[in-house]
Design a protein around this motif. Structure first.
Motif, PDB file in Angstrom:
ATOM      1  N   ASP A   1       0.941  -1.212  -0.082  1.00 57.24           N
ATOM      2  CA  ASP A   1      -0.009  -0.038  -0.093  1.00 57.24           C
ATOM      3  C   ASP A   1       0.845   1.457   0.102  1.00 57.24           C
ATOM      4  N   ALA A   2       2.052   1.146   0.883  1.00 54.42           N
ATOM      5  CA  ALA A   2       2.800   2.331   1.002  1.00 54.42           C
ATOM      6  C   ALA A   2       3.520   2.508  -0.351  1.00 54.42           C
TER       7      ALA A   2
ATOM      8  N   HIS B   1       1.941   5.104   8.175  1.00 52.60           N
ATOM      9  CA  HIS B   1       0.622   5.427   8.156  1.00 52.60           C
ATOM     10  C   HIS B   1      -0.122   4.294   7.481  1.00 52.60           C
ATOM     11  N   ALA B   2       0.510   3.507   6.403  1.00 56.49           N
ATOM     12  CA  ALA B   2      -0.189   2.576   5.858  1.00 56.49           C
ATOM     13  C   ALA B   2      -0.420   1.294   7.128  1.00 56.49           C
TER      14      ALA B   2
ATOM     15  N   LYS C   1       1.282   4.410  -2.639  1.00 56.08           N
ATOM     16  CA  LYS C   1       1.077   5.889  -2.447  1.00 56.08           C
ATOM     17  C   LYS C   1       2.382   6.592  -2.676  1.00 56.08           C
TER      18      LYS C   1
ATOM     19  N   ILE D   1       4.992   7.368   5.362  1.00 55.35           N
ATOM     20  CA  ILE D   1       4.173   6.544   4.426  1.00 55.35           C
ATOM     21  C   ILE D   1       3.819   5.197   4.946  1.00 55.35           C
ATOM     22  N   VAL D   2       4.862   4.303   5.056  1.00 54.58           N
ATOM     23  CA  VAL D   2       4.665   3.044   5.617  1.00 54.58           C
ATOM     24  C   VAL D   2       3.964   2.939   6.952  1.00 54.58           C
TER      25      VAL D   2
END
Length: 178
Positions: A52-53, A81-82, A56, A78-79
């Motif tokens: 997912d990261a 938050h994912a 993004k 980012i990771v």
């Protein structure tokens, strides 16, 4: 790879260069998988978070600004938050191995409300007052979600000792909170 090498790669990703995205993945995926796995403690879920990261990253690479921070930190955020999104989506199970306590799911929002409340402050104070061995066992079991067997392995103790430490810690914690 140095930190300076990632910024130009992210700029290339922003221009749609798939080779640059592959290069970022090859250079950072092991570290970033570790970030996700530390949060989720589940290799499959961590792999999903990493996927997912990077999706993004491919979509938002143009938002990276080297003047605001390091590329490694941007990628880690980012990771993170994912991984947190996945944790929120699946809820939080607290396995106890104690049938008297039962297993229950606790929503992350409920944990945040408790942590911010007066009860949360009392709980932190009572945890701080416990012996380190009891506090560590409780935190590993109830905050990090490890089973008694996993706690024993992590603390390098026999299973019975780990269970006893957790149980005694819970009893002392109950007395402190009463």
């Amino acid at each position: 790879m140095t930190a300076e090498d990632l910024a130009p790669l992210l700029a290339a990703v922003a221009r749609g260069d798939r080779g640059a995205l592959r290069a970022v993945y090859e250079r950072q995926s092991v570290r970033l998988f570790g970030v996700a796995n530390a949060i989720l403690r589940d290799r499959d879920a961590a792999a999903d978070a990493l996927q997912d990261a990077f999706l993004k990253v491919s979509q938002r690479a143009a938002q990276f600004d080297a003047s605001r921070g390091a590329a490694e930190a941007w990628l880690a955020a980012i990771v993170r938050h994912a991984a947190l999104d996945i944790a929120r989506a699946r809820g939080r199970e607290i396995p106890t191995d104690d049938p008297a306590l039962g297993d229950q799911a606790v929503e992350p929002e409920a944990l945040e409300r408790v942590a911010a409340s007066a009860e949360g402050r009392r709980l932190r104070d009572c945890l701080a007052a416990l012996e380190a061995k009891h506090r560590d066992g409780i935190l590993l079991a109830f905050v990090h979600g490890l089973s008694h067997a996993q706690v024993a392995a992590k603390l390098e103790l026999p299973l019975g000792t780990a269970k006893a430490w957790i149980r005694r810690g819970l009893l002392r914690l109950r007395e402190c909170l009463a």
